[in-house]
Scaffold this active site. Structure first.
Site, PDB file in Angstrom:
ATOM      1  N   ASP A 130      -4.980  -9.645   7.617  1.00  0.00           N
ATOM      2  CA  ASP A 130      -6.396  -9.772   8.007  1.00  0.00           C
ATOM      3  C   ASP A 130      -6.639 -10.019   9.498  1.00  0.00           C
ATOM      4  O   ASP A 130      -7.749  -9.803   9.980  1.00  0.00           O
ATOM      5  CB  ASP A 130      -7.041 -10.927   7.214  1.00  0.00           C
ATOM      6  CG  ASP A 130      -7.043 -10.663   5.715  1.00  0.00           C
ATOM      7  OD1 ASP A 130      -6.868  -9.502   5.314  1.00  0.00           O
ATOM      8  OD2 ASP A 130      -7.205 -11.636   4.950  1.00  0.00           O
ATOM      9  N   GLN A 176      -2.987  -0.494   1.799  1.00  0.00           N
ATOM     10  CA  GLN A 176      -2.932  -0.966   3.192  1.00  0.00           C
ATOM     11  C   GLN A 176      -2.098  -2.235   3.348  1.00  0.00           C
ATOM     12  O   GLN A 176      -1.863  -2.700   4.457  1.00  0.00           O
ATOM     13  CB  GLN A 176      -4.342  -1.183   3.742  1.00  0.00           C
ATOM     14  CG  GLN A 176      -5.099  -2.300   3.106  1.00  0.00           C
ATOM     15  CD  GLN A 176      -6.600  -2.117   3.188  1.00  0.00           C
ATOM     16  OE1 GLN A 176      -7.196  -2.266   4.238  1.00  0.00           O
ATOM     17  NE2 GLN A 176      -7.222  -1.796   2.064  1.00  0.00           N
ATOM     18  N   GLY A 188     -11.046   7.387  14.957  1.00  0.00           N
ATOM     19  CA  GLY A 188     -12.247   8.094  15.408  1.00  0.00           C
ATOM     20  C   GLY A 188     -13.401   8.053  14.416  1.00  0.00           C
ATOM     21  O   GLY A 188     -14.183   9.009  14.314  1.00  0.00           O
TER      22      GLY A 188
HETATM   23  O1  F6P Z   1      -5.722 -12.051   2.710  1.00  0.00           O
HETATM   24  C1  F6P Z   1      -5.145 -10.827   2.511  1.00  0.00           C
HETATM   25  C2  F6P Z   1      -5.955 -10.000   1.545  1.00  0.00           C
HETATM   26  O2  F6P Z   1      -5.294  -8.773   1.423  1.00  0.00           O
HETATM   27  C3  F6P Z   1      -7.427  -9.813   1.905  1.00  0.00           C
HETATM   28  O3  F6P Z   1      -7.617  -8.814   2.866  1.00  0.00           O
HETATM   29  C4  F6P Z   1      -8.014  -9.498   0.553  1.00  0.00           C
HETATM   30  O4  F6P Z   1      -9.365  -9.853   0.506  1.00  0.00           O
HETATM   31  C5  F6P Z   1      -7.213 -10.343  -0.376  1.00  0.00           C
HETATM   32  O5  F6P Z   1      -5.986 -10.604   0.268  1.00  0.00           O
HETATM   33  C6  F6P Z   1      -6.914  -9.733  -1.718  1.00  0.00           C
HETATM   34  O6  F6P Z   1      -6.289 -10.699  -2.492  1.00  0.00           O
HETATM   35  P1  F6P Z   1      -5.469 -10.447  -3.825  1.00  0.00           P
HETATM   36  O7  F6P Z   1      -4.069 -10.174  -3.462  1.00  0.00           O
HETATM   37  O8  F6P Z   1      -5.571 -11.734  -4.562  1.00  0.00           O
HETATM   38  O9  F6P Z   1      -6.113  -9.308  -4.528  1.00  0.00           O
END
Ligand code: F6P
Length: 320
Positions: free
Chosen positions: A127, A251, A185
């Protein structure tokens, strides 16, 4: 210090393994044994502790995920859970603990430190939402991956003369959307840090159509809203064929980039050094390409930062 522990906590991130490897190697070189704790704080409470040898970290520098597994432990949020964790640390003679994770994991490290356990935090989250460090481990990989996906999505959107709305992760931080949007972009970048007006976006898309530009990519950070709702809104208002794509865990997995491997290695080594210097209750990070360490309370209290300059730059790049 004779023995330290290491755990990964919260969402996994590419580069966690490179950090674990750096911790294990640098500790062992200095005659310190390393206890690996499986599944974060939950595993600590459950006593899932084992000694890590060289073989376990062999060839993991480029491996995604975390060999130590991870979790978001509800039990650790309770006083009883934290006391159990401390008992386990004491039972295994662990004198210092390295926690690799994001802000939730840091809060756990801070609690343990307040109860007398020397802890050091390493920023492991895609994040990029820890204000004291310019970059967190895994962010670069996430952005590179998303940028590649933008290219693929644009190909198919262009073929069908559609608009693509790509929803990306980031929790309350818009950095993944912003950085990948600039690199890929994207025509519009919606982040929680900057207010936006959906009707202006609709007007822009209609205007684009009139001048012959039939395809656009809109990045939306999960903290700014849902891609599906945005796509429905635009379609209802303009009649344009809009598709929402939620990139999700694509991602967060995969091989870490070179930048993440190097960052994780530098920070892992520094974390061990700090414990050897008798320092704790600190977090390591990177500012202006220099490894830094900060007090954990101060780091957690820092105001979230946002690169408004980059955001404005993106606006310029997508204008006309
Ligand atoms: O904090 C990392 C993250 O990938 C966030 O971007 C996302 O909101 C969250 O974890 C998703 O969490 P989980 O693995 O519990 O679905």
């Amino acid at each position: 210090m004779k023995r330290i522990g290491v755990l990964t906590s919260g969402g996994d991130t590419p580069g966690m393994n490179a950090a674990i490897r750096a911790v294990v190697k640098s500790a062992r070189v200095n005659g310190i044994s390393v206890m690996g704790i499986t599944k974060g704080y939950q595993g600590l409470i459950e006593g899932r502790v084992h000694e890590m040898h060289r073989a376990e970290v062999h060839d993991i520098v480029g491996q995604g995920g975390t060999i130590l597994k991870t979790a978001r432990s509800k039990e650790f949020l309770t006083e009883e859970g934290r006391n159990k964790a401390i008992q386990v640390l004491k039972a295994f003679d662990i004198e210092g603990l390295i926690v690799i994770g994001g802000d939730g994991s840091y809060k756990g490290a801070k609690d343990l430190w307040e109860k007398g356990i020397p802890t050091i935090g390493l920023p492991g989250t895609i994040d990029n939402d820890l204000a004291y460090t310019d970059f967190t481990i895994g962010f670069n990989t996430a952005v590179s991956g998303v940028t590649g996906e933008i290219r693929k999505i644009r190909d198919t959107m262009e073929s069908h003369e559609r608009v693509g709305v790509i929803e990306v992760m980031g929790n309350r931080c818009g950095d993944i959307a912003l950085f990948s949007g600039v690199a890929g972009g994207a025509e519009h970048i919606l982040v929680p840090e900057v207010p936006f007006d959906l009707d202006t976006i609709c007007d822009d898309l209609v205007h684009d159509r009139i001048r012959g530009k039939l395809t656009s990519i809109i990045m939306i950070s999960e903290g700014a809203g849902k891609g599906e709702s945005l796509a429905n809104y635009i379609n209802a208002k303009t009649g344009i064929d809009v598709k929402a794509i939620v990139l999700g865990y694509i991602q967060r997995g995969g091989m870490p980039t070179v930048d993440d491997r190097i960052l994780a290695s530098r920070l892992g080594i520094r974390a061990v050094e700090l414990l050897m210097e008798g320092k704790a209750g600190r977090v390591v990070g990177i500012r202006n390409n220099q490894v830094v360490d900060d007090d954990i309370d101060e780091a957690l209290a820092m105001k979230p930062r946002f690169d408004k300059y980059l955001y404005d730059m993106a606006e310029t790049l997508t204008s006309l």
